[in-house]
Scaffold this motif. Structure first.
Motif, PDB file in Angstrom:
ATOM      1  N   THR A 317      13.918  15.881  16.464  1.00  0.00           N
ATOM      2  CA  THR A 317      12.852  16.100  16.869  1.00  0.00           C
ATOM      3  C   THR A 317      12.973  17.959  16.161  1.00  0.00           C
ATOM      4  N   GLU A 320      13.588  17.934  12.671  1.00  0.00           N
ATOM      5  CA  GLU A 320      12.097  18.716  11.872  1.00  0.00           C
ATOM      6  C   GLU A 320      11.539  20.245  12.173  1.00  0.00           C
ATOM      7  N   VAL A 359       3.985  16.383  17.756  1.00  0.00           N
ATOM      8  CA  VAL A 359       5.310  17.066  17.021  1.00  0.00           C
ATOM      9  C   VAL A 359       6.372  15.493  17.178  1.00  0.00           C
ATOM     10  N   VAL A 360       6.057  15.326  18.961  1.00  0.00           N
ATOM     11  CA  VAL A 360       7.840  13.902  18.763  1.00  0.00           C
ATOM     12  C   VAL A 360       6.464  12.647  18.267  1.00  0.00           C
ATOM     13  N   THR A 363       7.838  13.054  14.660  1.00  0.00           N
ATOM     14  CA  THR A 363       8.763  12.853  14.628  1.00  0.00           C
ATOM     15  C   THR A 363       9.310  11.141  14.653  1.00  0.00           C
TER      16      THR A 363
END
Length: 508
Positions: A317, A320, A359-360, A363
């Protein structure tokens, strides 16, 4: 002459086996797939990043294919519809594992949740681990232990402000410290506890490295007795090291409990931990307590389920985000809005951070911790997608390929968290939607999911709220992968943290 005779004999046996396979295939219709070479099958052609090889073969042979590796038959599945057949329609048939030699050594002979055969014992273990140990009440009770360790990590990073930090090491130490704190809490005295925790970190780190090594003995069983690569020897040594630490802590807790009993002193329920729960557990139906090997297997499961997957997901994460600073800025703006510039993150904030959650999720779509998940082993010959799957085959669900399938995902190789907002915001880690299964699905879904998700969201939100993160001038972050027990980043992620909040007392 003798060598020629042996070679002719080997070739004759191989052709005979090939012929018999063709006959059996005509009868039972095995999945398509490439042939290998005599004795070792497709093993020499797998390469370093096996999950990528598996995806390339899927592009040739389709969403289900067979792969002979040594004396084992692998079946690779890379479509949501076929995954559903395995984990929902025939979940009980595929509810068993086929553990590797290293896994058996680590799990005290397969006594843990991951490798215990499906049945009453497994159901009891999973109920204890998932429903009771990881109940909301217990995880809430253990939160002060997790918070204390994260605060220590924040102080350490603050002390390194402006200098390069190994993000992977930060993640590993933070997570393993949270786990040891939840394992045994206040059982150990401060000095002794610090020494044992340091030994435990070293042992777990070594164990993860050993487990990630491909072992030829798993593919060609008659070689297992020779342990050519020393994987079984090394894993037993690392496991004994961890077991000795468990024994020290368990013995000390039992002595303390007995001492309090003799004095008639009530135990302090404010200092809860997993070990106390396991020692006090009694099955409601049978009245049985857990054996010591079962307790150790529980604790060992948390090591892998918590440390390897959570710290690796943290690194991916952050990688990225450092590659996409505009996304990091959105995450940090959300944190300022929800948490506030004058406050530190608490775990309950995680539920109010939809963009960070997206976002997680994105990822873990691109970088699932276990790209082909742990294999399933059918207890009887069955049919998937119209093909026969023989009893005892190792069946892999290629989550990495499914989650990068251009027919299922738009711009599948791009990092786009927004795809998990709007109509897709409720897409979670439960495995109910078979095109997104980073932690598996069905009965064998990752047992430590609840705890791992809490630790990941809490550590990420804390370090993103408290610090700016920049890439050193001479480095370019990348997303090159290294296949192992978890899908790690092939090169260390280095970041330079600087305090983000004006109130520096929050870092103390």
């Amino acid at each position: 002459m003798a060598i020629h005779t042996v070679l002719i004999a080997v070739l004759a046996i191989y052709l005979l086996l090939l012929f018999s396979k063709k006959l059996s295939s005509a009868k039972v219709k095995l999945p398509p797939g490439p042939y290998g070479v005599p004795l070792v099958g497709y093993l020499p052609f797998l390469g370093r990043n096996i999950h990528r090889t598996f995806m390339e073969l899927a592009n040739i042979y389709g969403p289900i294919y067979k792969l002979p590796i040594g004396q084992k038959l692998f079946v690779l599945i890379s479509s949501p519809a076929l995954a559903k057949e395995v984990v929902r329609d025939q979940d009980i048939t595929f509810a068993n594992r086929n553990p590797t030699i290293a896994a058996l050594a680590f799990s005290f002979g397969g006594k843990d949740i991951a490798f215990t055969p499906y049945g009453p014992d497994w159901r009891m273990l999973r109920r204890i681990f998932v429903q009771e140990m990881q109940s909301k009440g217990n995880l809430d009770a253990f939160y002060p232990l997790r918070r204390n360790e994260v605060k220590k990590s924040v102080r350490d990073v603050y002390g390194s402000s402006g200098t390069p930090v190994d993000v992977g090491l930060l993640a590993f130490v933070s997570v393993i410290n949270m786990i040891t704190s939840m394992f045994w809490g206040g059982t150990l005295q401060a000095d002794n506890g610090a020494a044992i925790n340091a030994q435990f970190r070293d042992a777990v780190s070594e164990l993860l490295v050993i487990w990630g090594k491909p072992n030829i003995s798993d593919f060609i069983p008659f070689l297992a007795r020779f342990d050519i690569q020393g994987v079984e020897r090394d894993m037993k040594r690392a496991s004994r090291w961890i077991e000795q630490i468990f024994d020290v802590v368990i013995d000390q807790r039992i002595q303390t409990n007995n001492f309090l009993k003799r004095r008639g002193t009530k135990k302090d329920n404010t200092n809860k931990d997993f070990l106390g729960f396991l020692l006090e557990f009694k099955d409601d139906d049978t009245g049985k307590s857990l054996s010591r090997p079962q307790m150790k297997a529980f604790l060992a499961d948390i090591v892998i389920g918590g440390t390897g997957t959570t710290s690796t997901a943290f690194v991916w994460t952050m990688a990225e985000l450092m590659l996409h600073p505009e996304v990091m800025e959105k995450v940090q703006d959300e944190l300022l809005e929800v948490v506030g510039a004058g406050n530190v993150v608490e775990e309950y904030h995680s539920y109010k951070l939809p963009y960070l959650q997206a976002v997680v999720k994105e990822t873990l779509r691109l970088h699932p911790p276990a790209p082909v998940l742990l294999p399933r082993c059918p207890v009887e010959t069955c049919t998937v997608g119209g093909y026969t799957i023989p009893k005892g085959a190792k069946v892999f669900l290629n989550a990495w390929a499914i989650q990068r399938d251009s027919q299922l995902w738009e711009n599948p190789n791009n990092f786009e968290p927004e795809r998990f907002l709007g109509d897709a915001k409720n897409l979670d880690f439960s495995g109910k939607e078979f095109h997104y299964i980073p932690f598996g699905s069905g009965r064998r879904i990752c047992a430590g999911l609840r705890l791992g998700e809490r630790m990941l969201m809490y550590t990420l939100s804390t370090f993103l709220h408290m610090f700016h993160w920049e890439v050193p001038d001479d480095q370019i972050p990348d997303t090159e992968e290294k296949f192992g027990i978890v899908l790690e980043k092939s090169t260390p992620l280095i970041g330079i943290p600087t305090p983000r909040l004006n109130n520096l007392k929050l870092y103390e």
